[in-house]
Design an enzyme around this catalytic site. Structure first.
Site, PDB file in Angstrom:
ATOM      1  CG  LEU A 215      70.007  15.453  17.483  1.00 14.11           C
ATOM      2  CD1 LEU A 215      69.688  14.118  16.836  1.00 14.11           C
ATOM      3  CD2 LEU A 215      71.486  15.792  17.266  1.00 14.11           C
ATOM      4  N   GLY A 216      67.950  19.990  17.741  1.00 15.29           N
ATOM      5  CA  GLY A 216      67.110  21.067  17.219  1.00 15.29           C
ATOM      6  C   GLY A 216      65.795  20.538  16.676  1.00 15.29           C
ATOM      7  CB  ALA A 217      64.105  21.185  13.467  1.00 13.90           C
ATOM      8  CG  ASP A 218      66.512  16.648  12.545  1.00  8.32           C
ATOM      9  OD1 ASP A 218      65.422  16.781  11.945  1.00  8.32           O
ATOM     10  OD2 ASP A 218      67.614  16.866  12.018  1.00  8.32           O
ATOM     11  N   GLY A 219      64.755  16.906  17.094  1.00  4.46           N
ATOM     12  CA  GLY A 219      64.447  16.298  18.392  1.00  4.46           C
ATOM     13  C   GLY A 219      65.675  16.011  19.221  1.00  4.46           C
ATOM     14  N   GLY A 245      68.824  24.178  24.674  1.00  3.44           N
ATOM     15  CA  GLY A 245      69.658  23.058  25.109  1.00  3.44           C
ATOM     16  C   GLY A 245      69.645  22.911  26.625  1.00  3.44           C
ATOM     17  CG  ASP A 246      70.845  26.226  28.771  1.00  3.40           C
ATOM     18  OD1 ASP A 246      71.784  25.621  28.227  1.00  3.40           O
ATOM     19  OD2 ASP A 246      70.765  27.470  28.813  1.00  3.40           O
TER      20      ASP A 246
HETATM   21  O1  LIG Z   1      78.995  31.655  26.523  1.00  5.44           O
HETATM   22  P1  LIG Z   1      78.373  30.375  27.028  1.00  5.44           P
HETATM   23  O2  LIG Z   1      78.640  30.177  28.490  1.00  5.44           O
HETATM   24  O3  LIG Z   1      78.678  29.190  26.193  1.00  5.44           O
HETATM   25  O4  LIG Z   1      76.803  30.528  26.873  1.00  5.44           O
HETATM   26  C1  LIG Z   1      76.129  31.487  27.640  1.00  5.44           C
HETATM   27  C2  LIG Z   1      74.733  31.681  27.116  1.00  5.44           C
HETATM   28  O5  LIG Z   1      74.706  32.185  25.792  1.00  5.44           O
HETATM   29  O6  LIG Z   1      74.069  30.428  27.096  1.00  5.44           O
HETATM   30  C3  LIG Z   1      72.793  30.537  27.685  1.00  5.44           C
HETATM   31  C4  LIG Z   1      71.779  29.865  26.808  1.00  5.44           C
HETATM   32  O7  LIG Z   1      72.086  28.520  26.641  1.00  5.44           O
HETATM   33  C5  LIG Z   1      72.561  32.011  27.926  1.00  5.44           C
HETATM   34  O8  LIG Z   1      71.806  32.183  29.089  1.00  5.44           O
HETATM   35  C6  LIG Z   1      73.939  32.577  28.055  1.00  5.44           C
HETATM   36  O9  LIG Z   1      74.068  33.932  27.753  1.00  5.44           O
END
Ligand SMILES: O=P(O)(O)OC[C@@]1(O)O[C@H](CO)[C@@H](O)[C@@H]1O
EC number: 2.7.1.56
Length: 305
Positions: A215-219, A245-246
């Site tokens: 949730l970004g700035a909300d954790g 997010g990753d």
């Molecule tokens: O176009 P998608 O596949 O939704 O997102 C790809 C991407 O924007 O997401 C990553 C960051 O989360 C970047 O490494 C990559 O370029």
């Protein structure tokens, strides 16, 4: 071992200007970074930096595909990609005085035979956990993701857009929607924490064993079979949010590989994201103190279920 599948990898180009962008003007800068990206690839990089075993897979082709492969090799990230007869994309993030612009290409055309080879590659790697991360390139469909989910004896994690989450059919171990993806996946308005909890619980009821909502700035929130946990975001300096997010997903998966609890997995997700937003693009920050929780994240129980 965690096998991360990135159907649509990218060279991530992050370029910075100390002025607002304007049409009709040539903006010039010395500040540009190129990294190997795509959501699953980022997860492989961050999970490896968190001392868990990860291999990156997906489709790569052309010069940008070679760049991604070489960069992962140079960084010591194990990989096993399917080579395609088309060009991996270039995604650009522009950091300008007036904001963060993300410019993503839809990616190369994938053929049915490429998908067959990807499934065989996943099976040959025999992972405990398989993560599918990011968008689907042209020619690949959600039924291919369900096929990957069912193709082996692994738990499957997805880090994909909300419109994708709404359509997936197999049983999934964990998904990681952000606020707008929660809304897109459930058709609900997600503004408050209570809205986010309800939307995440709905996804849990649809077959995701864990719903990890960033949730970004909300954790972040974690919905499990027995409770809903919450962790605040850390007050850190943000260079850009690419890969945040990753990073949340990576912290969660690495913690599970290390045998840690649900609360610690959520904590490690938030800590990893706090480090990743402090570096440009999807570069890997130092993550040693994430493993020892030296930054201290307080996890609270929002409700038991
Ligand atoms: O176009 P998608 O596949 O939704 O997102 C790809 C991407 O924007 O997401 C990553 C960051 O989360 C970047 O490494 C990559 O370029």
């Amino acid at each position: 071992m965690i096998l991360t599948v990135t159907p649509n990898p990218a060279v991530d180009h992050t370029i910075h200007f100390d002025e607002p962008l304007q049409t009709g003007v040539v903006h010039r800068t010395d500040d540009a970074v190129f990294t190997a990206g795509g959501k699953g690839i980022n997860v492989a990089k961050y999970v490896s930096a968190l001392d868990a075993d990860a291999t990156a897979s997906g489709f790569l082709g052309g010069h940008f595909g070679k760049f991604v492969r070489d960069r992962l090799d140079a960084d010591g990230i194990a990989s096993d990609f399917v080579t395609i007869d088309a060009d991996t994309r270039l995604n650009t993030t522009v950091l300008a005085e007036d904001g963060e612009y993300k410019l993503n290409h839809n990616g190369p055309q994938i053929r049915p035979a490429d998908v067959d080879e990807l499934v065989e590659t996943a099976q040959a790697n025999e992972p405990d956990t398989l993560l599918v991360g990011g968008s689907l390139p042209p020619g690949m469909s959600l039924s291919d993701v369900d096929r990957l989910a069912r193709a082996g004896d692994w738990q499957i994690a997805v880090d994909m857009g909300g419109e994708y989450l709404a359509e997936l059919d197999a049983d999934y171990y964990v998904c990681k929607p952000n606020r707008s993806e929660l809304a897109a996946a459930t058709g609900r308005t997600v503004e408050t924490e209570a809205d986010a909890v309800e939307a995440a619980e709905e996804l849990h009821a649809r077959g995701f064993e864990y719903v990890l909502a960033s949730l970004g700035a909300d954790g972040a929130l974690l919905v499990t079979d027995s409770e809903v946990l919450s962790a605040p975001a850390l007050d850190v300096e943000v260079v850009d949010t690419v890969g945040a997010g990753d990073a949340v997903m990576s912290g969660f998966l690495a913690a599970r590989e290390h045998g840690l609890s649900d609360a610690d997995a959520l904590r490690m997700g938030v800590l990893t994201a706090a480090r990743v937003v402090g570096v440009a693009g999807t570069r890997v920050p130092h993550l040693e103190d994430v493993l020892t929780n030296e930054m201290h994240v307080e996890v609270t129980t929002v409700r038991t279920r």
